[in-house]
Design a protein around this motif. Structure first.
Motif, PDB file in Angstrom:
ATOM      1  N   SER A 168      32.845  97.725  29.998  1.00  0.00           N
ATOM      2  CA  SER A 168      33.570  96.447  29.544  1.00  0.00           C
ATOM      3  C   SER A 168      32.506  95.863  28.432  1.00  0.00           C
ATOM      4  O   SER A 168      31.417  95.855  28.378  1.00  0.00           O
ATOM      5  N   TRP A 187      30.540  95.670  33.279  1.00  0.00           N
ATOM      6  CA  TRP A 187      30.949  96.945  34.190  1.00  0.00           C
ATOM      7  C   TRP A 187      30.898  97.955  33.546  1.00  0.00           C
ATOM      8  O   TRP A 187      30.844  97.930  32.087  1.00  0.00           O
ATOM      9  N   LEU A 222      34.098 102.079  39.624  1.00  0.00           N
ATOM     10  CA  LEU A 222      33.399 101.058  39.082  1.00  0.00           C
ATOM     11  C   LEU A 222      32.011 100.812  39.534  1.00  0.00           C
ATOM     12  O   LEU A 222      31.576 100.963  40.617  1.00  0.00           O
ATOM     13  N   ASP A 230      28.782  98.003  38.844  1.00  0.00           N
ATOM     14  CA  ASP A 230      28.208  96.638  38.506  1.00  0.00           C
ATOM     15  C   ASP A 230      27.070  96.772  37.874  1.00  0.00           C
ATOM     16  O   ASP A 230      26.120  97.470  38.466  1.00  0.00           O
ATOM     17  N   THR A 281      38.913  92.913  32.581  1.00  0.00           N
ATOM     18  CA  THR A 281      39.397  92.563  33.809  1.00  0.00           C
ATOM     19  C   THR A 281      40.183  93.590  34.325  1.00  0.00           C
ATOM     20  O   THR A 281      40.674  93.865  35.394  1.00  0.00           O
ATOM     21  N   VAL A 302      39.906  95.027  37.959  1.00  0.00           N
ATOM     22  CA  VAL A 302      38.734  94.973  38.572  1.00  0.00           C
ATOM     23  C   VAL A 302      38.850  94.171  39.856  1.00  0.00           C
ATOM     24  O   VAL A 302      39.666  93.048  39.529  1.00  0.00           O
ATOM     25  N   TRP A 304      34.956  90.957  42.592  1.00  0.00           N
ATOM     26  CA  TRP A 304      33.751  91.399  41.683  1.00  0.00           C
ATOM     27  C   TRP A 304      33.816  90.517  40.441  1.00  0.00           C
ATOM     28  O   TRP A 304      32.862  90.018  40.133  1.00  0.00           O
TER      29      TRP A 304
END
Length: 444
Positions: free
Chosen positions: A364, A369, A381, A383, A413, A436, A440
């Motif tokens: 992102s 992300w 995904l 973090d 998103t 997403v 989160w």
């Protein structure tokens, strides 16, 4: 059939034929499907077998207003389509065909691409006014293609142009590959030309990159290199900065490269070791590029990866040939790497505990992300702050015609993928949006 009725039918067919082109509309196929493993709601924007495929992760997927996704399909022949994420409406947005990469502008509702010119060896660069196409299509009044499509310029046959065209962040220039003869003209005398590398017998040079101004059609040479140029992408936030690859069809001696639009600053982006299999780089923020360091091959004479075998391929995935050498095992660090273009520092954001590891990667723009797919066509995904990983969706069939290729939207998103989950033949792909998870997104 009575004459008046026959005449009316003829007029109706003629009108339909006149409108069968750019601006043509197709019925919505939109359907929300719950992932059977993860429970993630998957918005399938196409569900039928039209041979759909998304734009490659190196390039934007959504239009500048964030409402439409542009994709490739055979629904209208060799023409690009746009699908409205909310309504599912599908609109043809090119006429006359295209070749190579579709380039969506981020600041304007424009689309750029190449197509074959009438003269052999020449390519046209075309601009499409998407705002006008979509508005006229919605009103039921599409016009002729020339009302929307503008010729930016034509590449001379002597350039040998082609490849993954990229639109600069300033939306004034496009970049494209040039062939061996043109590239050789700009190389320093005595430059060692690289031979093919690997079992696919690809990678030999020279190749180069040129650019065209989309307002004037002016063409300038950017850089020549002694190897085969693969994916070309522009930094979407910083004008005049490019990332490209040395393409061999697999492991490269040095996969990732960066250069400025004036030809300065040419250097390896992430200097890789012979044991590293680096692939599928994508510019994700103004200062960062994500890429995969593959961990898909068993360690010769060693144990399997923790939690399962080091490979999960079943003949469906590449890179198992012994001729590729020792690269791509988990004897050394592997995973989703992110390198800073300014500091040159690299970090590994995450890696799957077993299987192929992450393969096609993205991130992102806000730096929160990262995302990647693997050989099982599952999408993970990450973090970036906590290194936590979450399986978003799986079951997209290893028999699929292509890989998921996850790509974030502008605000981080949503993620677009392509999937064969619904395909009766196990191969045909559809266009899918994966959210997403709300919990989160709520993280501080």
């Amino acid at each position: 059939m009575p004459l008046p009725a026959r005449a009316a039918l003829c007029l109706l067919l003629c009108a339909a034929s006149a409108h069968a082109g750019i601006g043509q509309r197709f019925p919505s196929e939109r359907q929300v499907v719950t992932d059977p493993v993860t429970g993630t709601p998957l918005t399938f924007l196409t569900t039928r077998a039209h041979g759909d495929s998304k734009i490659y992760p190196t390039h934007p997927q959504w239009t500048a207003d964030g409402q439409w996704l542009v994709f490739r399909s055979q629904l209208a022949g060799n023409e690009a389509l746009a699908v409205n994420e909310a309504t599912g409406a599908i609109v043809q947005v090119t006429e006359g065909g295209y070749t190579g990469m579709l380039n969506l502008a981020r600041k304007s509702m424009k689309l750029y691409f190449m197509r074959q010119d009438r003269e052999p060896g020449r390519l046209q660069v075309i601009e499409v006014d998407l705002a006008a196409v979509l508005a006229d299509s919605a009103a039921g009044k599409p016009r002729a293609a020339d009302a929307y499509q503008r010729l930016c310029g034509v590449t001379p046959a002597t350039l040998g142009a082609g490849g993954d065209m990229a639109l600069d962040a300033d939306e004034e220039w496009v970049y494209f590959r040039v062939g061996k003869e043109e590239a050789a003209r700009h190389l320093a005398p005595g430059t060692k030309i690289e031979p093919n590398f690997g079992p696919r017998k690809m990678g030999a040079g020279p190749n180069g990159i040129a650019r065209m101004h989309v307002r004037t059609g002016e063409i300038r040479h950017v850089v020549s290199v002694p190897f085969q140029v693969g994916h070309i992408q522009a930094n979407l936030w910083r004008p005049g900065e490019l990332v490209f690859s040395w393409e061999t069809g697999g492991k490269s001696p040095q996969r990732t490269w960066t250069v400025q639009a004036d030809g300065s600053g040419l250097r390896p982006l992430y200097p890789e070791a012979p044991y590293e299999w680096v692939t599928h780089e994508a510019v994700i923020t103004p200062d960062e590029v994500a890429f995969a360091i593959m961990g898909h091959r068993p360690i010769p004479g060693g144990a399997t990866a923790v939690g399962g075998p080091a490979t999960d391929v079943g003949g469906a995935n590449p890179g198992q040939d012994a001729a590729w050498g020792p690269a791509g095992t988990r004897e050394k660090p592997s995973g989703l790497g992110i390198v800073n273009l300014r500091t040159r520092e690299m970090t590994i954001a995450g890696q799957t505990p077993s299987g192929s590891g992450l393969w096609h990667v993205h991130g992102s723009a806000d730096g929160r992300w990262a995302v990647g797919d693997d050989f099982s066509r599952s999408v993970w995904l990450i973090d970036r702050r906590t290194r936590e990983m979450k399986l978003l969706t799986t079951g997209h069939k290893t028999t699929a015609a292509d890989h998921p290729h996850p790509t974030f939207n502008a605000d981080g998103t949503k993620i677009e993928i392509q999937s064969a989950m619904l395909a009766a033949d196990g191969r045909s792909m559809n266009i899918v949006v994966v959210p997403v998870p709300p919990d989160w997104l709520a993280r501080k």
